[in-house]
Each structure stands twice: as structure tokens, then as C-alpha cells.
Design a protein around this motif. Structure first.
Motif, PDB file in Angstrom:
ATOM      1  N   GLN A  68      -3.259  17.845  14.292  1.00  0.00           N
ATOM      2  CA  GLN A  68      -2.891  18.102  12.906  1.00  0.00           C
ATOM      3  C   GLN A  68      -1.948  16.947  12.595  1.00  0.00           C
ATOM      4  O   GLN A  68      -0.787  17.713  12.101  1.00  0.00           O
ATOM      5  CB  GLN A  68      -2.682  19.554  12.547  1.00  0.00           C
ATOM      6  CG  GLN A  68      -3.734  20.349  12.937  1.00  0.00           C
ATOM      7  CD  GLN A  68      -5.186  19.930  12.142  1.00  0.00           C
ATOM      8  OE1 GLN A  68      -5.335  19.113  11.035  1.00  0.00           O
ATOM      9  NE2 GLN A  68      -6.221  20.626  12.214  1.00  0.00           N
ATOM     10  N   HIS A  69      -2.035  15.796  12.650  1.00  0.00           N
ATOM     11  CA  HIS A  69      -0.928  14.862  12.344  1.00  0.00           C
ATOM     12  C   HIS A  69      -0.653  15.073  10.901  1.00  0.00           C
ATOM     13  O   HIS A  69       0.608  15.061  10.481  1.00  0.00           O
ATOM     14  CB  HIS A  69      -1.317  13.557  12.421  1.00  0.00           C
ATOM     15  CG  HIS A  69      -2.446  12.949  11.671  1.00  0.00           C
ATOM     16  ND1 HIS A  69      -3.570  13.167  11.752  1.00  0.00           N
ATOM     17  CD2 HIS A  69      -2.365  12.221  10.339  1.00  0.00           C
ATOM     18  CE1 HIS A  69      -4.561  12.611  10.857  1.00  0.00           C
ATOM     19  NE2 HIS A  69      -3.621  11.851  10.201  1.00  0.00           N
ATOM     20  N   VAL A  71      -0.444  17.841   9.006  1.00  0.00           N
ATOM     21  CA  VAL A  71       0.220  18.927   9.067  1.00  0.00           C
ATOM     22  C   VAL A  71       1.778  18.830   9.353  1.00  0.00           C
ATOM     23  O   VAL A  71       2.890  19.219   8.790  1.00  0.00           O
ATOM     24  CB  VAL A  71      -0.334  20.176   9.494  1.00  0.00           C
ATOM     25  CG1 VAL A  71       0.613  21.355   9.446  1.00  0.00           C
ATOM     26  CG2 VAL A  71      -1.649  20.391   9.079  1.00  0.00           C
ATOM     27  N   GLY A  98      -8.761  24.477   5.113  1.00  0.00           N
ATOM     28  CA  GLY A  98      -9.343  23.719   6.344  1.00  0.00           C
ATOM     29  C   GLY A  98     -10.206  24.870   6.817  1.00  0.00           C
ATOM     30  O   GLY A  98     -10.251  26.004   6.339  1.00  0.00           O
ATOM     31  N   THR A 102      -8.458  25.976  12.822  1.00  0.00           N
ATOM     32  CA  THR A 102      -7.817  24.765  12.639  1.00  0.00           C
ATOM     33  C   THR A 102      -6.285  24.970  12.639  1.00  0.00           C
ATOM     34  O   THR A 102      -5.317  23.839  12.572  1.00  0.00           O
ATOM     35  CB  THR A 102      -8.127  23.957  11.511  1.00  0.00           C
ATOM     36  OG1 THR A 102      -8.289  24.617  10.307  1.00  0.00           O
ATOM     37  CG2 THR A 102      -9.538  23.365  11.688  1.00  0.00           C
ATOM     38  N   LYS A 104      -4.295  27.162  10.630  1.00  0.00           N
ATOM     39  CA  LYS A 104      -3.523  27.385   9.318  1.00  0.00           C
ATOM     40  C   LYS A 104      -2.517  28.781   9.527  1.00  0.00           C
ATOM     41  O   LYS A 104      -1.229  28.774   9.136  1.00  0.00           O
ATOM     42  CB  LYS A 104      -4.506  27.782   8.039  1.00  0.00           C
ATOM     43  CG  LYS A 104      -5.136  26.501   7.906  1.00  0.00           C
ATOM     44  CD  LYS A 104      -6.439  26.655   6.899  1.00  0.00           C
ATOM     45  CE  LYS A 104      -7.310  28.065   6.976  1.00  0.00           C
ATOM     46  NZ  LYS A 104      -8.061  27.789   8.006  1.00  0.00           N
ATOM     47  N   THR A 214     -13.888  13.812   6.558  1.00  0.00           N
ATOM     48  CA  THR A 214     -13.535  13.537   7.851  1.00  0.00           C
ATOM     49  C   THR A 214     -14.589  12.812   8.767  1.00  0.00           C
ATOM     50  O   THR A 214     -14.505  11.802   9.664  1.00  0.00           O
ATOM     51  CB  THR A 214     -12.816  14.453   8.592  1.00  0.00           C
ATOM     52  OG1 THR A 214     -11.822  15.202   7.919  1.00  0.00           O
ATOM     53  CG2 THR A 214     -12.408  14.158  10.150  1.00  0.00           C
ATOM     54  N   GLU A 225      -6.766   9.816  13.069  1.00  0.00           N
ATOM     55  CA  GLU A 225      -5.222   9.955  12.760  1.00  0.00           C
ATOM     56  C   GLU A 225      -4.892   8.763  11.972  1.00  0.00           C
ATOM     57  O   GLU A 225      -3.647   8.813  11.421  1.00  0.00           O
ATOM     58  CB  GLU A 225      -4.490   9.471  14.116  1.00  0.00           C
ATOM     59  CG  GLU A 225      -4.231  10.815  15.168  1.00  0.00           C
ATOM     60  CD  GLU A 225      -5.722  11.147  15.489  1.00  0.00           C
ATOM     61  OE1 GLU A 225      -6.685  10.418  15.904  1.00  0.00           O
ATOM     62  OE2 GLU A 225      -5.857  12.557  15.627  1.00  0.00           O
ATOM     63  N   PHE A 265      -6.147  20.795   6.789  1.00  0.00           N
ATOM     64  CA  PHE A 265      -6.198  20.953   8.284  1.00  0.00           C
ATOM     65  C   PHE A 265      -7.652  20.408   8.618  1.00  0.00           C
ATOM     66  O   PHE A 265      -8.590  20.906   8.352  1.00  0.00           O
ATOM     67  CB  PHE A 265      -6.160  22.211   8.625  1.00  0.00           C
ATOM     68  CG  PHE A 265      -4.562  22.998   8.620  1.00  0.00           C
ATOM     69  CD1 PHE A 265      -4.161  23.468   9.712  1.00  0.00           C
ATOM     70  CD2 PHE A 265      -4.063  23.086   7.393  1.00  0.00           C
ATOM     71  CE1 PHE A 265      -2.732  23.885   9.673  1.00  0.00           C
ATOM     72  CE2 PHE A 265      -2.669  23.581   7.437  1.00  0.00           C
ATOM     73  CZ  PHE A 265      -2.282  24.184   8.443  1.00  0.00           C
ATOM     74  N   LEU A 266      -7.364  19.203   9.356  1.00  0.00           N
ATOM     75  CA  LEU A 266      -8.868  18.666   9.773  1.00  0.00           C
ATOM     76  C   LEU A 266      -9.459  19.029  11.022  1.00  0.00           C
ATOM     77  O   LEU A 266      -8.956  20.051  11.759  1.00  0.00           O
ATOM     78  CB  LEU A 266      -8.247  17.257  10.503  1.00  0.00           C
ATOM     79  CG  LEU A 266      -7.547  16.221   9.392  1.00  0.00           C
ATOM     80  CD1 LEU A 266      -7.112  14.725  10.230  1.00  0.00           C
ATOM     81  CD2 LEU A 266      -7.901  16.059   8.123  1.00  0.00           C
ATOM     82  N   LEU A 268     -11.494  19.713  14.346  1.00  0.00           N
ATOM     83  CA  LEU A 268     -10.919  19.198  15.873  1.00  0.00           C
ATOM     84  C   LEU A 268     -11.806  18.748  16.753  1.00  0.00           C
ATOM     85  O   LEU A 268     -13.188  19.130  16.650  1.00  0.00           O
ATOM     86  CB  LEU A 268     -10.168  20.502  16.483  1.00  0.00           C
ATOM     87  CG  LEU A 268      -9.034  21.233  15.619  1.00  0.00           C
ATOM     88  CD1 LEU A 268      -8.597  22.282  16.486  1.00  0.00           C
ATOM     89  CD2 LEU A 268      -8.016  20.194  15.476  1.00  0.00           C
ATOM     90  N   HIS A 272      -9.411  17.761  21.547  1.00  0.00           N
ATOM     91  CA  HIS A 272      -8.088  18.796  20.856  1.00  0.00           C
ATOM     92  C   HIS A 272      -8.706  20.190  21.191  1.00  0.00           C
ATOM     93  O   HIS A 272      -7.478  21.039  21.861  1.00  0.00           O
ATOM     94  CB  HIS A 272      -8.505  18.780  19.393  1.00  0.00           C
ATOM     95  CG  HIS A 272      -8.006  17.634  18.716  1.00  0.00           C
ATOM     96  ND1 HIS A 272      -8.802  16.825  17.920  1.00  0.00           N
ATOM     97  CD2 HIS A 272      -6.963  16.748  18.996  1.00  0.00           C
ATOM     98  CE1 HIS A 272      -8.436  15.806  17.437  1.00  0.00           C
ATOM     99  NE2 HIS A 272      -6.994  15.591  18.071  1.00  0.00           N
TER     100      HIS A 272
END
Length: 326
Positions: A68-69, A71, A98, A102, A104, A214, A225, A265-266, A268, A272
Motif C-alpha cells: 500500500q504505497h 497509504v 478499499g 487490504t 484499512k 487498478t 506502484e 487501499f489497492l 493485493l 503481497h
């Protein structure tokens, strides 16, 4: 490093708050009135550290938050700037969006753990769940009155209080707008200085849009990313604002731009998930074995079904699967 200054007016006797708390039923087991007698609550704050990259110090956000870059970028910067400002113009309001699993809830609990010694058990951290605290739509007016009363009373007790609203996608529309006066740039509301408070909304709302965009960017060969907030923000805002079943439906909080940080929040990917498995094995004191890592990662459903790019449940079921495969 974040240095939190002392809460103003933290040594308050029950007598000074008796009128505010009288006959106000608690919507949350974490909301506690100031006790009677000589005992007093102290709004205890401490020096906290949050880093963007792993360093020799324990740093949950860097070490355990996987994939989560956005975040890391948004939350670290926003929290640091807010906490270093000794005279903020408004409370910090963040909204986490999200799909399930993920991170949160993990991020919100980590933040309060570093803000207060007792973390989510602190009397200055207040959690609300629509299913637990606001279950009946026909009682929404009562919920509004109680919620406003509790926030006002707890901010009087400690101006640096944290309020967590979970599952906003299940909140009755219209209920959350009762707290709008506490979120804006006014100096005082109902006699309470509230500008150092932190409000965090947590929602699966917008998760489908985040996942779809995404995936579209992945098909366009854009590295995950490389995704920016600008790629997602408008779609997420529109999704929650226009959904009549969402707590933010037609909300003045959205219309008046009271949310400082909308944090997506993307979904995964499998590598990941493998990182989550390693973290879980380590936390359980188990040997990190590649066969277990692969078995857990392979057992989780992914989407799209043919390409199996992103985890359908994030890392939510990793702990139970580690137990099963160990």
C-alpha cells in the motif's frame, strides 16, 4: 518523529461534565465518562515514530503493511503535518476505502496504538460500528442526538480524541452528517475546542471502483506502484456519494469537502499475499517455510478468474490458512 502536546483541560472532574453526560446512553463500549470522586482521567499522549522505510526501530507501517504505497505516502505525511501543527485550523479527517483484507482496519489500529499508550483500549479512542451501535433505521434521530452528545462530551474530556467509524458503507444515510459541525474549521463548537481531534472513516465503499481501475491500469501495462491518488480519487468519491445504501450518500461531509485525506487501499497481488504469510508465520513464532507460503498463497481466490492477478480477499484469511497449512 511526532511529538504530541498535552491536551488542554484534561484534568476534569465529573461535576464539570455532569450536565453534558446526564441521561446520554453510550453508543460505544469504548466511550467512558469522567469518573466521580478524586479519580480523574488524564489525556495521555506520547512521542511516536512512524517511518516510510524499515529502520532499526519497530515500525509497523513500514514492516507489516503490505502493498500500500499510497497509504504510506498519504497517511504518514498527513499525520505528521497535523501533529506537528500546535494550532490546526480543523480536525484531521481521513476516509479509508478499499476491498476487504487490504489493511484499512490494521492501519487505523496501528495509528491509535502509536498515539496512545493503550491503543484502541484508551478512553480517548472511540469506535463506532453501524451494526453494533446504530442497528435500527427507525431510531436514526435518537442515534443522531446520542452521537452528537458523545462526541461533544469526549472532546471536552480530551481535545486530542480519536473517533473511528467502521463500515461506513453500512451506515444509515444521513446519520453521519450530525457530526459535520465538529469536522469544519470553526474555532469552537458547543463550547468545545475540537480542532486537534482525529476522525477516521473506514469503508469498503469504492472498493469495486479501486479494483476495476487498478485492473484496467494493469492491462494498460502500468505498474501498480505507479498508481496515484489522482487516478482513483474522483471515482471513489462519486461511488460513495451516489450510492443510496452508503453512509456518505448525498452527505454534506463530501459536499463541503471536509475530508482531508481520501486514502485508497489497492488490491493485493500474490507476492503481497506471500509477504502477509511470512509476517503471520513470524508473528506466530513458526518457521518460515516456502512450501507453507506457496500453499497459503495458492489457496486464496484471485481475480480475474482466468488471470489470477489480484487477491479477492486481500490478506484477510491468511492467519487462519497459516494455521491450517502449518
Amino acid at each position: 518523529m511526532w511529538l504530541l502536546d498535552d491536551c488542554e483541560g484534561v484534568l476534569l472532574l465529573r461535576a464539570s461534565l455532569e450536565r453534558r453526560w446526564k441521561d446520554a446512553p453510550s453508543p460505544s463500549p469504548t466511550l467512558k465518562p469522567v469518573p466521580s470522586g478524586p479519580q480523574q482521567y488524564i489525556c495521555t499522549e506520547r512521542v511516536t515514530v512512524l517511518c516510510l522505510e524499515p529502520d532499526p526501530k519497530p515500525c509497523d507501517l513500514a514492516l507489516n503493511l503490505v502493498g500500500q504505497h499510497l497509504v504510506r505516502q498519504l497517511v504518514v505525511k498527513g499525520m505528521r503535518e497535523f501533529l506537528q501543527n500546535h494550532d490546526p485550523v480543523k480536525p484531521l479527517v481521513m476516509s479509508f476505502h478499499g476491498w476487504t483484507g487490504t489493511g484499512k482496519t490494521y492501519v487505523s489500529s496501528m495509528l491509535v496504538r502509536y498515539l496512545f499508550r493503550d491503543g484502541v483500549r484508551s478512553p480517548y479512542v472511540h469506535q463506532f460500528s453501524p451494526i453494533v451501535h446504530f442497528p435500527h433505521a427507525e431510531q436514526i434521530e435518537k442515534y443522531k442526538e446520542n452521537l452528537k452528545s458523545w462526541i461533544q462530551g469526549n472532546l471536552t474530556n480530551c481535545g486530542r480524541s480519536v473517533f473511528l467509524f467502521d463500515e461506513m458503507d453500512k451506515m444509515h444515510p444521513g446519520l453521519i452528517d450530525v457530526i459535520i459541525p465538529f469536522l469544519g474549521p470553526s474555532w469552537v463548537v458547543y463550547g468545545t475546542n475540537y480542532r486537534k481531534a482525529i476522525f477516521i472513516f473506514i469503508s469498503n465503499g469504492g472498493g469495486e471502483q479501486i479494483n476495476r481501475m487498478t485492473l484496467d491500469l494493469w492491462h494498460a501495462r502500468k505498474d501498480r506502484e505507479e498508481i496515484s491518488l489522482q487516478d482513483l480519487e474522483s471515482a471513489v468519491s462519486e461511488a460513495v456519494f451516489e450510492n443510496p445504501n452508503n453512509g456518505f450518500w448525498k452527505s454534506g461531509i463530501i459536499e463541503e469537502h471536509l475530508i482531508d485525506l481520501l486514502v485508497p487501499f489497492l488490491p493485493l497481488k500474490q507476492h503481497h499475499v506471500k509477504q502477509c504469510v511470512v509476517n503471520e508465520l513470524t508473528q506466530q513464532g513458526l518457521t518460515v517455510r516456502q512450501d507453507i507460503i506457496q500453499a497459503v498463497a495458492d489457496s486464496i481466490p484471485y481475480f480475474p478468474e482466468e488471470e489470477r492477478v489480484f487477491s479477492s480477499t486481500g490478506c484477510k484469511t491468511v492467519a487462519s490458512r497459516v494455521t491450517f497449512f502449518s
